[in-house]
Write an enzyme that holds these catalytic residues in place. Structure first.
Site, PDB file in Angstrom:
ATOM      1  N   CYS A  82       0.776  -1.138  -0.006  1.00 30.30           N
ATOM      2  CA  CYS A  82       0.064   0.010  -0.106  1.00 30.30           C
ATOM      3  C   CYS A  82       0.814   1.330  -0.069  1.00 30.30           C
ATOM      4  O   CYS A  82       0.333   2.485  -0.033  1.00 30.30           O
ATOM      5  CB  CYS A  82      -0.911  -0.053   1.271  1.00 30.30           C
ATOM      6  SG  CYS A  82       0.037   0.014   2.682  1.00 30.30           S
ATOM      7  N   GLU A 121      -6.653  -6.809   3.091  1.00 29.42           N
ATOM      8  CA  GLU A 121      -6.532  -5.941   3.867  1.00 29.42           C
ATOM      9  C   GLU A 121      -5.920  -4.729   3.372  1.00 29.42           C
ATOM     10  O   GLU A 121      -4.739  -5.141   2.195  1.00 29.42           O
ATOM     11  CB  GLU A 121      -5.773  -6.259   5.305  1.00 29.42           C
ATOM     12  CG  GLU A 121      -5.498  -5.335   6.259  1.00 29.42           C
ATOM     13  CD  GLU A 121      -4.097  -4.741   6.003  1.00 29.42           C
ATOM     14  OE1 GLU A 121      -4.079  -3.635   6.864  1.00 29.42           O
ATOM     15  OE2 GLU A 121      -3.478  -5.179   5.224  1.00 29.42           O
ATOM     16  N   ARG A 168      -5.809   1.840  15.044  1.00 27.91           N
ATOM     17  CA  ARG A 168      -5.154   1.405  13.616  1.00 27.91           C
ATOM     18  C   ARG A 168      -6.531   1.072  12.740  1.00 27.91           C
ATOM     19  O   ARG A 168      -7.111   0.271  12.633  1.00 27.91           O
ATOM     20  CB  ARG A 168      -4.547   0.184  13.739  1.00 27.91           C
ATOM     21  CG  ARG A 168      -3.923  -0.391  12.489  1.00 27.91           C
ATOM     22  CD  ARG A 168      -3.144  -1.739  12.610  1.00 27.91           C
ATOM     23  NE  ARG A 168      -2.448  -2.147  11.590  1.00 27.91           N
ATOM     24  CZ  ARG A 168      -1.014  -1.780  11.344  1.00 27.91           C
ATOM     25  NH1 ARG A 168      -0.350  -1.099  12.409  1.00 27.91           N
ATOM     26  NH2 ARG A 168      -0.432  -1.832  10.431  1.00 27.91           N
ATOM     27  N   ARG A 170      -8.082   0.673   9.237  1.00 27.54           N
ATOM     28  CA  ARG A 170      -7.936  -0.193   7.996  1.00 27.54           C
ATOM     29  C   ARG A 170      -9.069  -0.647   7.310  1.00 27.54           C
ATOM     30  O   ARG A 170     -10.006  -0.521   7.712  1.00 27.54           O
ATOM     31  CB  ARG A 170      -7.084  -1.168   8.349  1.00 27.54           C
ATOM     32  CG  ARG A 170      -5.650  -0.916   8.884  1.00 27.54           C
ATOM     33  CD  ARG A 170      -4.600  -0.372   7.816  1.00 27.54           C
ATOM     34  NE  ARG A 170      -3.299  -0.140   8.092  1.00 27.54           N
ATOM     35  CZ  ARG A 170      -2.700   0.821   8.688  1.00 27.54           C
ATOM     36  NH1 ARG A 170      -3.575   1.935   8.950  1.00 27.54           N
ATOM     37  NH2 ARG A 170      -1.459   1.092   9.150  1.00 27.54           N
TER      38      ARG A 170
END
Length: 398
Positions: A82, A121, A168, A170
């Protein structure tokens, strides 16, 4: 709940150090294949498993025939790199970064093996990334999966809502050839509440407080430690399960000046640093820099979840009570890696650009800090995997 004896198997692509694989394994999956390009991450993945089927290769170099032998596999899981569109790289984001298009390799494997479930993810910014043709990258992924017959549910979550001691946020996506399992169907926080925790969020200190104190320049690389405190909550007990020693707990070799700087940040705040402790201009240490970097040298609040552990976190966070940056083990705890999961390769290295400039190509790999920061928290992966395995075994209930 009893399941049939059939083993369920996923392929893990862009596996890194194995955070997602570990979560799926703990939920009952057996992984026949994992693919990762980085030498040190592969070492970590392989050495933490008795029977590891990870291969070190560039997915671009793996032909269709190899993947076709896994046709009909239960699941394909993974997180295509990413960095090309991560917010942490916004100041150097490059629309031509080849890493932006590795998701197409993810789709290639799905098309070849046609798994029952797809689980992906990525950073939350993936929903905004625009391709050169003006279309959203995520729309291309969804279109391709729908063309293959998948139903899809994308969602964005904060890991802190699932018991991970870290803020976090995501992006996740689950796709299925059958009914799509609702990975958010269960309560967002289902762990037994510890009496020492005042709210539903797991604060950072409750995750790491039982680890022994360590001090800069007083320990050698490779040193291991014994536990010198008893676990005080369920999370610490879970992290210590199966581990007799503590690995990857060596602090950075801070100078006396840096330690003094961290001490003053702890007691008085970063704005009150005297001139001799203020940051210097890059390339000219005689000049004081007026630049401030919000991501650097942040004292972690012990009563809240940690800020996001990123690939370059080693200079970002200062221990709540000790005058040093976090160790790899402390960050691994915050990421929910158990203490018996050992990270290999060098603890930290120079930036890739600087290594290449200096001609030190043997170190152009993911160091231990990178491996931890890039990973999917295993406990989070396990929570989702436990629902996916119910779906695959016919026990999913809408």
């Amino acid at each position: 709940m009893k399941f049939p004896n059939k083993k369920v198997s996923p392929i893990d692509l862009f596996a890194g150090a194995g955070g997602m694989s570990l979560g799926f394994e703990n939920a009952g999956f057996e992984i026949p294949l994992a693919v990762e390009i980085d030498d040190w991450a592969v070492d970590t993945y392989r050495k933490n498993r008795e029977n590891s089927n990870v291969i070190k290769n560039d997915i671009l170099e793996i032909d269709n025939a190899f993947f076709k032998q896994f046709s009909g596999i239960d699941a394909v899981i993974g997180g295509p790199p990413c960095q090309g569109f991560s917010i942490s790289a916004s100041n150097r984001r490059n629309p031509d970064d080849p890493r932006n298009y590795l998701y197409r390799q993810f789709l290639r494997v799905i098309k070849l093996v046609k798994p029952r479930i797809v689980f992906m993810e990525n950073v939350k910014e993936i929903v905004k990334f625009v391709l050169p043709n003006g279309k959203l990258l995520l729309d291309e992924i969804i279109f391709c999966l729908e063309e293959l017959g998948y139903s899809i549910k994308p969602f964005i979550i904060n890991a802190a809502d699932f018991g991970i001691p870290q803020e976090r946020i995501r992006f996740f996506m689950v796709a299925s050839l059958g009914p799509v399992p609702d990975l958010l169907q269960e309560a967002t926080y289902s762990e037994t509440v510890d009496l020492l925790r005042p709210n539903k969020y797991r604060d950072v200190y409750s995750a790491i407080s039982d680890l022994p104190a360590v001090y800069p320049r007083q320990h050698e690389e490779g040193d291991t430690f014994e536990y010198d405190n008893q676990p005080v909550n369920n999370y610490q007990r879970l992290m210590r399960k199966g581990s007799a020693n503590i690995y990857n707990h060596i602090p950075m070799r801070h100078t006396d000046r840096t330690i003094e700087k961290f001490k003053m940040i702890r007691t008085q705040g970063i704005d009150s640093l005297p001139e001799n402790l203020r940051s210097r201009t890059r390339g000219d240490s005689s000049k004081i820099s007026n630049k401030t970097y919000s991501q650097n040298h942040r004292r972690i609040n012990p009563t809240k979840p940690s800020p996001t552990i990123t690939a370059s976190f080693y200079s970002s966070f200062i221990h709540p009570y000790q005058d040093r940056n976090l160790t790899v083990r402390e960050a691994a705890r915050i990421q929910s890696f158990p203490d018996n999961y050992i990270f290999y390769g060098k603890r930290t290295t120079l930036s890739k650009k600087l290594l290449e400039k200096k001609g030190i190509f043997e170190d152009v790999h993911l160091d231990q800090f990178n491996q931890v920061g890039n990973a999917v928290p295993p406990l989070l992966a396990e929570k989702f995997a436990s629902i996916i395995i119910q779906s695959l075994k016919g026990e999913f209930v809408k």
